[in-house]
Design a protein around this motif. Structure first.
Motif, PDB file in Angstrom:
ATOM      1  N   VAL A 294       0.817  -1.218   0.000  1.00  0.00           N
ATOM      2  CA  VAL A 294       0.000   0.000   0.000  1.00  0.00           C
ATOM      3  C   VAL A 294       0.846   1.262   0.000  1.00  0.00           C
ATOM      4  CG1 VAL A 294      -1.953  -1.104   1.144  1.00  0.00           C
ATOM      5  CG2 VAL A 294      -0.165  -0.021   2.533  1.00  0.00           C
ATOM      6  N   SER A 295       2.152   1.122  -0.170  1.00  0.00           N
ATOM      7  CA  SER A 295       3.035   2.287  -0.067  1.00  0.00           C
ATOM      8  C   SER A 295       2.676   3.363  -1.084  1.00  0.00           C
ATOM      9  CB  SER A 295       4.502   1.858  -0.232  1.00  0.00           C
ATOM     10  OG  SER A 295       4.699   1.200  -1.477  1.00  0.00           O
ATOM     11  N   GLU A 296       2.433   2.971  -2.319  1.00  0.00           N
ATOM     12  CA  GLU A 296       2.137   3.948  -3.371  1.00  0.00           C
ATOM     13  C   GLU A 296       0.797   4.632  -3.127  1.00  0.00           C
ATOM     14  OE1 GLU A 296       1.630   4.225  -8.261  1.00  0.00           O
ATOM     15  OE2 GLU A 296       2.421   2.407  -7.322  1.00  0.00           O
ATOM     16  N   SER A 297      -0.230   3.843  -2.822  1.00  0.00           N
ATOM     17  CA  SER A 297      -1.562   4.421  -2.623  1.00  0.00           C
ATOM     18  C   SER A 297      -1.610   5.284  -1.368  1.00  0.00           C
ATOM     19  CB  SER A 297      -2.611   3.321  -2.541  1.00  0.00           C
ATOM     20  OG  SER A 297      -2.354   2.434  -1.462  1.00  0.00           O
ATOM     21  N   LEU A 298      -0.868   4.898  -0.322  1.00  0.00           N
ATOM     22  CA  LEU A 298      -0.854   5.671   0.907  1.00  0.00           C
ATOM     23  C   LEU A 298      -0.112   6.994   0.705  1.00  0.00           C
ATOM     24  CD1 LEU A 298      -1.961   5.336   3.752  1.00  0.00           C
ATOM     25  CD2 LEU A 298       0.249   4.378   4.438  1.00  0.00           C
ATOM     26  N   ASN A 299       1.011   6.951   0.016  1.00  0.00           N
ATOM     27  CA  ASN A 299       1.724   8.191  -0.303  1.00  0.00           C
ATOM     28  C   ASN A 299       0.867   9.117  -1.161  1.00  0.00           C
ATOM     29  OD1 ASN A 299       4.338   8.235   0.934  1.00  0.00           O
ATOM     30  ND2 ASN A 299       5.028   6.635  -0.482  1.00  0.00           N
ATOM     31  N   GLU A 300       0.162   8.546  -2.121  1.00  0.00           N
ATOM     32  CA  GLU A 300      -0.696   9.350  -3.004  1.00  0.00           C
ATOM     33  C   GLU A 300      -1.813  10.010  -2.212  1.00  0.00           C
ATOM     34  OE1 GLU A 300      -3.477   8.826  -7.033  1.00  0.00           O
ATOM     35  OE2 GLU A 300      -2.559   7.069  -6.074  1.00  0.00           O
ATOM     36  N   LEU A 301      -2.420   9.267  -1.299  1.00  0.00           N
ATOM     37  CA  LEU A 301      -3.516   9.802  -0.502  1.00  0.00           C
ATOM     38  C   LEU A 301      -3.042  10.951   0.384  1.00  0.00           C
ATOM     39  CD1 LEU A 301      -6.421   9.703   0.556  1.00  0.00           C
ATOM     40  CD2 LEU A 301      -5.683   7.928   2.177  1.00  0.00           C
ATOM     41  N   VAL A 302      -1.933  10.762   1.067  1.00  0.00           N
ATOM     42  CA  VAL A 302      -1.401  11.815   1.938  1.00  0.00           C
ATOM     43  C   VAL A 302      -1.046  13.054   1.119  1.00  0.00           C
ATOM     44  CG1 VAL A 302       0.547  12.457   3.432  1.00  0.00           C
ATOM     45  CG2 VAL A 302      -0.603  10.260   3.740  1.00  0.00           C
ATOM     46  N   GLY A 303      -0.464  12.849  -0.043  1.00  0.00           N
ATOM     47  CA  GLY A 303      -0.131  13.977  -0.903  1.00  0.00           C
ATOM     48  C   GLY A 303      -1.356  14.767  -1.312  1.00  0.00           C
ATOM     49  N   LYS A 304      -2.442  14.072  -1.640  1.00  0.00           N
ATOM     50  CA  LYS A 304      -3.677  14.754  -2.034  1.00  0.00           C
ATOM     51  C   LYS A 304      -4.265  15.550  -0.872  1.00  0.00           C
ATOM     52  CE  LYS A 304      -5.104  11.616  -5.752  1.00  0.00           C
ATOM     53  NZ  LYS A 304      -6.112  10.619  -6.205  1.00  0.00           N
ATOM     54  N   VAL A 305      -4.223  14.980   0.332  1.00  0.00           N
ATOM     55  CA  VAL A 305      -4.746  15.690   1.498  1.00  0.00           C
ATOM     56  C   VAL A 305      -3.952  16.964   1.751  1.00  0.00           C
ATOM     57  CG1 VAL A 305      -5.074  15.580   3.998  1.00  0.00           C
ATOM     58  CG2 VAL A 305      -5.677  13.611   2.583  1.00  0.00           C
ATOM     59  N   LEU A 306      -2.631  16.858   1.698  1.00  0.00           N
ATOM     60  CA  LEU A 306      -1.796  18.035   1.923  1.00  0.00           C
ATOM     61  C   LEU A 306      -1.993  19.077   0.830  1.00  0.00           C
ATOM     62  CD1 LEU A 306       1.512  16.299   3.069  1.00  0.00           C
ATOM     63  CD2 LEU A 306      -0.133  17.524   4.499  1.00  0.00           C
ATOM     64  N   ASP A 307      -2.193  18.633  -0.389  1.00  0.00           N
ATOM     65  CA  ASP A 307      -2.421  19.576  -1.490  1.00  0.00           C
ATOM     66  C   ASP A 307      -3.772  20.275  -1.358  1.00  0.00           C
ATOM     67  OD1 ASP A 307       0.022  18.851  -2.516  1.00  0.00           O
ATOM     68  OD2 ASP A 307      -0.796  17.505  -4.054  1.00  0.00           O
ATOM     69  N   LEU A 308      -4.757  19.603  -0.772  1.00  0.00           N
ATOM     70  CA  LEU A 308      -6.067  20.216  -0.575  1.00  0.00           C
ATOM     71  C   LEU A 308      -6.039  21.282   0.515  1.00  0.00           C
ATOM     72  CD1 LEU A 308      -8.649  17.263  -0.739  1.00  0.00           C
ATOM     73  CD2 LEU A 308      -8.199  19.005  -2.459  1.00  0.00           C
ATOM     74  N   PHE A 309      -5.386  20.978   1.640  1.00  0.00           N
ATOM     75  CA  PHE A 309      -5.430  21.883   2.787  1.00  0.00           C
ATOM     76  C   PHE A 309      -4.264  22.864   2.839  1.00  0.00           C
ATOM     77  CE2 PHE A 309      -8.280  18.492   4.235  1.00  0.00           C
ATOM     78  CZ  PHE A 309      -9.329  19.246   4.749  1.00  0.00           C
ATOM     79  N   ARG A 310      -3.125  22.523   2.264  1.00  0.00           N
ATOM     80  CA  ARG A 310      -1.945  23.394   2.175  1.00  0.00           C
ATOM     81  C   ARG A 310      -1.622  24.089   3.513  1.00  0.00           C
ATOM     82  NH1 ARG A 310      -4.913  25.820  -1.718  1.00  0.00           N
ATOM     83  NH2 ARG A 310      -4.207  27.893  -1.099  1.00  0.00           N
ATOM     84  N   PRO A 311      -1.449  23.331   4.575  1.00  0.00           N
ATOM     85  CA  PRO A 311      -1.167  23.946   5.881  1.00  0.00           C
ATOM     86  C   PRO A 311       0.231  24.546   5.919  1.00  0.00           C
ATOM     87  CG  PRO A 311      -0.857  21.573   6.011  1.00  0.00           C
ATOM     88  CD  PRO A 311      -1.448  21.853   4.650  1.00  0.00           C
ATOM     89  N   ALA A 312       0.424  25.532   6.771  1.00  0.00           N
ATOM     90  CA  ALA A 312       1.766  26.098   6.965  1.00  0.00           C
ATOM     91  C   ALA A 312       2.642  25.122   7.733  1.00  0.00           C
ATOM     92  CB  ALA A 312       1.676  27.425   7.712  1.00  0.00           C
ATOM     93  N   LYS A 313       2.007  24.320   8.596  1.00  0.00           N
ATOM     94  CA  LYS A 313       2.734  23.294   9.347  1.00  0.00           C
ATOM     95  C   LYS A 313       1.766  22.166   9.686  1.00  0.00           C
ATOM     96  CE  LYS A 313       1.954  25.434  13.886  1.00  0.00           C
ATOM     97  NZ  LYS A 313       2.600  25.917  15.136  1.00  0.00           N
ATOM     98  N   PHE A 314       2.313  20.993   9.934  1.00  0.00           N
ATOM     99  CA  PHE A 314       1.464  19.864  10.305  1.00  0.00           C
ATOM    100  C   PHE A 314       2.286  18.798  11.012  1.00  0.00           C
ATOM    101  CE2 PHE A 314       3.103  18.675   6.167  1.00  0.00           C
ATOM    102  CZ  PHE A 314       3.298  17.293   6.233  1.00  0.00           C
ATOM    103  N   THR A 315       1.583  17.920  11.696  1.00  0.00           N
ATOM    104  CA  THR A 315       2.175  16.759  12.348  1.00  0.00           C
ATOM    105  C   THR A 315       1.563  15.511  11.728  1.00  0.00           C
ATOM    106  OG1 THR A 315       2.542  17.925  14.427  1.00  0.00           O
ATOM    107  CG2 THR A 315       2.455  15.519  14.524  1.00  0.00           C
ATOM    108  N   LEU A 316       2.411  14.565  11.369  1.00  0.00           N
ATOM    109  CA  LEU A 316       1.971  13.315  10.747  1.00  0.00           C
ATOM    110  C   LEU A 316       2.360  12.156  11.653  1.00  0.00           C
ATOM    111  CD1 LEU A 316       0.905  11.610   8.367  1.00  0.00           C
ATOM    112  CD2 LEU A 316       3.132  11.905   7.258  1.00  0.00           C
ATOM    113  N   THR A 317       1.382  11.339  12.038  1.00  0.00           N
ATOM    114  CA  THR A 317       1.678  10.187  12.881  1.00  0.00           C
ATOM    115  C   THR A 317       1.316   8.901  12.156  1.00  0.00           C
ATOM    116  OG1 THR A 317      -0.502  10.160  13.960  1.00  0.00           O
ATOM    117  CG2 THR A 317       1.217  11.497  14.981  1.00  0.00           C
ATOM    118  N   LEU A 318       2.073   7.862  12.453  1.00  0.00           N
ATOM    119  CA  LEU A 318       1.818   6.521  11.950  1.00  0.00           C
ATOM    120  C   LEU A 318       1.871   5.555  13.126  1.00  0.00           C
ATOM    121  CD1 LEU A 318       1.571   4.293   9.712  1.00  0.00           C
ATOM    122  CD2 LEU A 318       4.082   4.306   9.631  1.00  0.00           C
TER     123      LEU A 318
END
Length: 399
Positions: A294-318
């Motif tokens: 799922v590495s490709e699909s998970l990276n793609e999903l996270v990228g789309k979320v970040l591109d939608l919201f464009r935050p100045a900063k964020f925290t990502l947890t796994l």
């Protein structure tokens, strides 16, 4: 979320509707709301099914948490409850309760245990976690300090478990309480979830989550989902969405995917405290045998979320079982690294190789300003900070 014109008891204040943040008078929208969520995940063992617990009983759980149910949705895999402050997800053997604002979800743990026992289930593992609050002093007394919060966790878990702090104490960090009630082997499990906590959203993004529609309006929710891009995102996940618009601003949604995964989205759009979170277990499976790459699909999903919201900063947890290691590879951090500058990364192992990783990011412009002031970059130490299991498919050589 409910930074939306509700009073301290969660009742809609009935303020006049607005179209965008620019047209909101200072007296219309509360200037501050704590979007940062408190999260409880509990795994249960046994032959029962938590979804058989009556709706009225889940209402008790939510009332104990000082919030309320706005809507619920059932699919074959799980039941979701949309709350006035975030979400409740119920699988046959797992509960995830996530609440924001001044809620007290730990007060509901004992009742959840009782309800699980009534359908033949026993608590196996619990994890309480939250990122540092924007305004700790605005929290209820039991959450106003880490010491009091940990004490509540200890009591809820009958003294079982330990507390941890991931990330810098003086910066963006993650408080975690881990309690294992039974021995588990996470190498034989392949579950995981990611959580993206985004701050300082740009004005054009924030404006999508203001509405002239009344609170709970289907039209208002649909417009927020469509214009923000979340509609297209969930379509790409082959999912159905249960969304809700607050008045005059704020948004929540529970997402049911065709593969049985959930996603929860919450947005507080006020400029002074803008925040959005996106959490999902998209691609997660019970066992390594069932787990595809799922590495490709998970990276793609996270990228789309970040591109939608464009935050100045964020925290990502796994949070992940060891059994998901090969399927995840370098995701979801590879996608974040491609768009933002990493500030720091902290990872801890629990039980039989259950791993929690937190990475803090800032925008490239913010990072460039920091470096011009003489601070060192984190890129040189990225190799040793990123856990081995998360470097297996990244561009970083293994030590």
């Amino acid at each position: 979320m409910s930074a939306n014109g509700r009073d301290e008891n969660g009742v809609a204040a009935g303020k006049p509707p607005v179209l965008s943040s620019q047209s909101v008078a200072a007296t219309t929208v509360p200037p501050f709301f704590e979007g940062t969520e408190k999260r409880i995940e509990i795994d249960f063992a046994g032959s029962g099914d938590l979804r058989k617990i009556p709706y009225a009983s889940w209402e008790e759980v939510i009332q104990l948490s000082k919030t309320q149910i706005l809507n619920s949705k059932e699919t074959e895999e799980f039941t979701s409850f949309l709350l006035s402050e975030s979400s409740l997800i119920v699988y046959p053997s797992k509960v995830m309760l996530k609440t924001c604002g001044g809620t007290v979800p730990l007060n509901a743990v004992a009742r959840i245990f009782e309800l699980a026992a009534s359908v033949g289930m026993e608590e196996e593992w619990l994890c309480y976690s939250r990122k540092n609050f924007l305004e700790p002093s605005a929290q209820p007394p039991e959450y106003a300090s880490q010491e009091s919060e940990i004490s509540v966790c200890k009591k809820a878990c009958a003294g079982i478990g330990e507390s941890y702090l991931l990330g810098p104490m003086t910066g963006e960090h993650w408080l975690l309480y881990d309690a294992a009630f039974k021995d588990t082997d996470c190498s034989s499990r392949a579950e995981f979830h990611i959580d993206i906590m985004m701050y300082d959203l740009p004005a054009d993004v924030r404006n999508h989550f203001f509405s002239a529609e009344p609170e709970g309006s289907r039209k208002g929710a649909e417009e927020m989902t469509k214009h923000s891009g979340l509609g297209a995102l969930t379509e790409g996940m082959k999912a159905v969405i249960d969304d809700y618009c607050f008045s005059p601003c704020g948004y929540s949604a529970n997402v049911h995917t065709a593969c049985g995964a959930y996603a929860v989205v919450h947005v507080t759009p006020q400029e002074e405290c803008s925040y959005a979170s996106f959490e999902t277990n998209f691609g997660s499976r019970k066992t390594p045998e069932d787990q595809a790459d799922v590495s490709e699909s998970l990276n793609e999903l996270v990228g789309k979320v970040l591109d939608l919201f464009r935050p100045a900063k964020f925290t990502l947890t796994l949070f992940t079982d060891q059994g998901a290691e090969n399927a995840i590879g370098g995701a979801p951090f590879e996608s974040a690294d491609a768009r933002y500058s990493r500030r720091n990364c902290t990872s801890s192992h629990f039980e039989q190789d259950y791993v929690a990783t937190i990475v803090n990011y800032v925008g490239r412009k913010i990072e460039n300003k920091r470096l011009r002031k003489g601070d060192s970059s984190d890129e040189d130490c990225q190799k040793k900070l990123l856990p081995r299991m998360l470097r297996s498919r990244s561009g970083l050589a293994l030590a």
